[in-house]
Design an enzyme around this catalytic site. Sequence first.
Site, PDB file in Angstrom:
ATOM      1  N   TYR A  91       0.823  -1.216   0.000  1.00 35.10           N
ATOM      2  CA  TYR A  91       0.000   0.000   0.000  1.00 35.10           C
ATOM      3  C   TYR A  91       0.858   1.267   0.000  1.00 35.10           C
ATOM      4  O   TYR A  91       0.812   2.066  -0.939  1.00 35.10           O
ATOM      5  CB  TYR A  91      -0.953  -0.009   1.194  1.00 35.10           C
ATOM      6  CG  TYR A  91      -1.786   1.247   1.294  1.00 35.10           C
ATOM      7  CD1 TYR A  91      -2.690   1.567   0.287  1.00 35.10           C
ATOM      8  CD2 TYR A  91      -1.655   2.106   2.378  1.00 35.10           C
ATOM      9  CE1 TYR A  91      -3.452   2.729   0.357  1.00 35.10           C
ATOM     10  CE2 TYR A  91      -2.411   3.263   2.463  1.00 35.10           C
ATOM     11  CZ  TYR A  91      -3.302   3.572   1.449  1.00 35.10           C
ATOM     12  OH  TYR A  91      -4.051   4.722   1.517  1.00 35.10           O
ATOM     13  N   HIS A 131      -9.747   5.184 -10.787  1.00 32.46           N
ATOM     14  CA  HIS A 131     -10.193   6.479 -10.277  1.00 32.46           C
ATOM     15  C   HIS A 131      -9.132   7.563 -10.362  1.00 32.46           C
ATOM     16  O   HIS A 131      -9.399   8.709  -9.984  1.00 32.46           O
ATOM     17  CB  HIS A 131     -10.659   6.318  -8.826  1.00 32.46           C
ATOM     18  CG  HIS A 131     -11.906   5.515  -8.690  1.00 32.46           C
ATOM     19  ND1 HIS A 131     -13.161   6.065  -8.624  1.00 32.46           N
ATOM     20  CD2 HIS A 131     -12.098   4.168  -8.638  1.00 32.46           C
ATOM     21  CE1 HIS A 131     -14.067   5.109  -8.525  1.00 32.46           C
ATOM     22  NE2 HIS A 131     -13.445   3.945  -8.532  1.00 32.46           N
ATOM     23  N   LYS A 190      -1.667  18.080  -5.861  1.00 30.35           N
ATOM     24  CA  LYS A 190      -2.787  19.012  -5.681  1.00 30.35           C
ATOM     25  C   LYS A 190      -2.448  20.460  -6.011  1.00 30.35           C
ATOM     26  O   LYS A 190      -3.336  21.307  -6.069  1.00 30.35           O
ATOM     27  CB  LYS A 190      -3.328  18.930  -4.251  1.00 30.35           C
ATOM     28  CG  LYS A 190      -3.795  17.533  -3.844  1.00 30.35           C
ATOM     29  CD  LYS A 190      -4.866  17.006  -4.777  1.00 30.35           C
ATOM     30  CE  LYS A 190      -5.368  15.628  -4.338  1.00 30.35           C
ATOM     31  NZ  LYS A 190      -6.389  15.085  -5.268  1.00 30.35           N
ATOM     32  N   ARG A 232      -0.339  10.897   5.000  1.00 26.96           N
ATOM     33  CA  ARG A 232       1.028  10.376   4.868  1.00 26.96           C
ATOM     34  C   ARG A 232       2.089  11.399   5.277  1.00 26.96           C
ATOM     35  O   ARG A 232       3.169  11.453   4.684  1.00 26.96           O
ATOM     36  CB  ARG A 232       1.274   9.914   3.426  1.00 26.96           C
ATOM     37  CG  ARG A 232       0.250   8.931   2.896  1.00 26.96           C
ATOM     38  CD  ARG A 232       0.607   8.461   1.507  1.00 26.96           C
ATOM     39  NE  ARG A 232       1.757   7.571   1.537  1.00 26.96           N
ATOM     40  CZ  ARG A 232       2.635   7.454   0.542  1.00 26.96           C
ATOM     41  NH1 ARG A 232       2.527   8.193  -0.531  1.00 26.96           N
ATOM     42  NH2 ARG A 232       3.632   6.613   0.645  1.00 26.96           N
ATOM     43  N   ASP A 235      -5.293  15.431 -11.571  1.00 25.85           N
ATOM     44  CA  ASP A 235      -6.323  14.809 -10.739  1.00 25.85           C
ATOM     45  C   ASP A 235      -7.237  13.984 -11.632  1.00 25.85           C
ATOM     46  O   ASP A 235      -7.642  14.434 -12.710  1.00 25.85           O
ATOM     47  CB  ASP A 235      -7.140  15.884 -10.010  1.00 25.85           C
ATOM     48  CG  ASP A 235      -7.687  15.387  -8.679  1.00 25.85           C
ATOM     49  OD1 ASP A 235      -7.774  14.163  -8.501  1.00 25.85           O
ATOM     50  OD2 ASP A 235      -8.027  16.226  -7.831  1.00 25.85           O
ATOM     51  N   ASP A 295      -6.573 -17.789 -39.496  1.00 29.81           N
ATOM     52  CA  ASP A 295      -6.476 -16.801 -38.407  1.00 29.81           C
ATOM     53  C   ASP A 295      -7.001 -15.414 -38.749  1.00 29.81           C
ATOM     54  O   ASP A 295      -7.200 -14.603 -37.849  1.00 29.81           O
ATOM     55  CB  ASP A 295      -5.012 -16.662 -37.978  1.00 29.81           C
ATOM     56  CG  ASP A 295      -4.199 -15.870 -38.983  1.00 29.81           C
ATOM     57  OD1 ASP A 295      -3.765 -14.749 -38.658  1.00 29.81           O
ATOM     58  OD2 ASP A 295      -4.011 -16.365 -40.113  1.00 29.81           O
TER      59      ASP A 295
END
Length: 728
Positions: free
Chosen positions: A86, A164, A278, A311, A372, A679
């Site tokens: 993570y 997301h 950001k 964090r 973002d 194919d």
Amino acid sequence: MSRTIIVSNRLPTKVRRTDDGLAFSPSEGGLATGLGAVYRQGDNLWVGWPGTFLQDEAEQAHVTEQLQADHMRPVFLTEDEIRDYYEGFSNETLWPTFHYFPQHAVYEPRLWQAYQAVNQKFCEAVLAVARPDDTIWVHDYQLLLLPQLLREALPGASIGFFLHIPFPSYELMRVLPWNAQLLRGMLGADLIGFHTYSYMRHFLSSVSRLLGHTNQNGLIETGSRSVLVDSFPMGIDYDKYASEAASEVARRIEQDYRQALGSEVKVVLSIDRLDYTKGIPERLQAFELLMEQQPELHGHVTLLMLVVPSRDQVSQYKQLKEEIDERVGRINAAYRTITWNPIQYFYRSFPLEELAALYRLADVALITPLRDGMNLVAKEFVASKNEGRGVLILSERAGAARELSDALIINPTDTAAVSETLLRALTMPVDEQQQHLTSMQALVRRYDIHNWVELFMNRLAYIKIKQQVMATDTLGPAVADELRREFHSAQRRLLLLDYDGTLVNFHVNPQRVQPDEALRQLLRALTADERNHVVIISGRDRATLSTWLGDLPLDFITEHGVWLRRRGHDWGMIQALRNDWKRDLRPVLELHVNRTAGSFIEEKEYSLVWHYRKTDDELGELRARELVSHLSFVAGSTGLQVLEGNKVIEIKNAGVDKGVAASRWLQELQPDFILAIGDDRTDEDTFRAMPRSAYTVKVGAHERSLARFHLPGPAEVRRLLASLAEQP
């Protein structure tokens, strides 16, 4: 009854350890809010990590019991997994790379191994509860490998995946050492969704360049399945935010803030999680420039800046926090008065009722991320402005900017332009504010979270139906056994075998696919039985196939049916054809060679072929479309036909194809067993000419075909033929 199983890194409920024991509280974020109504319906489930390390088995049992009562199944992670999967690979490798900050990315094999292991742990957790008819919806960058892991365990499952965050361009994706594995992991889904078309386009480009899978209108042929890729801009629960902003609680909190700030002060609202994506320092720089250049605003404008902790023990984030603190302190020190601070800075999260009050309070929302995926704060602000006043300033690099075109769109790194836009927003007439807001509110209301869920689920159902309609049945063990029984009981057997992509794999140089000794031995074994008539039916020229296989007792159909040769006989043409047209059309192909590095022309006796397997993928596809369009226009009036193969465009005489040629063998031999394998699109002519009793097999992409069955590639074809050569 079928269920929907939602899978994400975090559950919508997080577990926290307190002095009084374990506490349960709602998770922040639009995903938990948006899908809340979905996972609580019927027997639906949400699988994910509860957000806390729990080692004690009694605690795990207690958490599991509590969460199961609310339709959730926890996946417990160890401290090492939290650190490496993570905090490590997800947030130090994928997050910076996907947000265009590769300078912050860490590429450590140890973190990659942890990412693989935890994705497998999530897979096992889903398999423990999944039923065959369930729909599984996987979310976000922490679980990119999970769709393929689930596909391997549940081949027929209905699996959706939604990312997301942004998907980066191919130039960034290629930097990741494990890019191919990540892309294959995502392609385990039936439907892959992104917030915007540009993210979708980047993904398709990476899949084409790194994996070689082409797409048509977002439909990728992987060789075993069709995967649909589409854009689904995520919405919010509009009614929830609108009603929350209209509540008495929000009004009262707004009045408290207004009284504290002053009734004449205009409020610029900024809400972000602490993150380098950001653009918070750049935003402060623009506000400082506004204060410097517009002294008349002193005492009349306040930047209300909310930064949600995230964090902040990581060095990068700790340094960012220190930079923000320093900038805020410097600006306030330079411009504040005894009754006014230019910046009101809060480093904490806020409950929904306070956020609703702040949305009501704000005259301007300043949302300027450097990158973002969507940014739902922009939509929440729009939904909360019940009184029709307020201005949204939005970064062009936020996914929401693709929808909210009535916002004031800015480049977040253009400090002067952001400062000028702030001044425009603060002085915008009310009627203009209302005009922009009304338009954005109509859009946000219509394309809300419920619409997003419904649209995604409908498209997932659509692609599953399309897969069933398009796909041929896989030639599995039961069919193979039946095929072998009929083969061995027949006395006149006809085997029609394409060459490139069927008996051998493709190569960037078409002359580098000479038959290996294993293939020659296989063909020799098949032709040793007089009951077998083996026909190589290919688009290749007769000279090449004569050189490669002419010493074997084979029949040949070459150049897509132009030249025929039965074993023991000379070459003959299927009918009289002309080739004088080549001198007129060759310059057209040469022009495309000159414009497309890596492409080349192959000249056959009665056709011309433009090869583009060695070109840049996207450029090659573009030039191919141009060439097909041009040649099709010419061919319509000259008795010619344009064929599209695998990275080749061929122009030849119309009325001659593999199917017409194969019909000659059907008529003359009258076989009681037929096997036709090919194919590409030119082999569809062969399949079309076969009787219903024939075994027709499409090799490669699992797409719409006239063939009855499908095999993945040349290796499987050879195994099937080898089983026929064996004595029963």
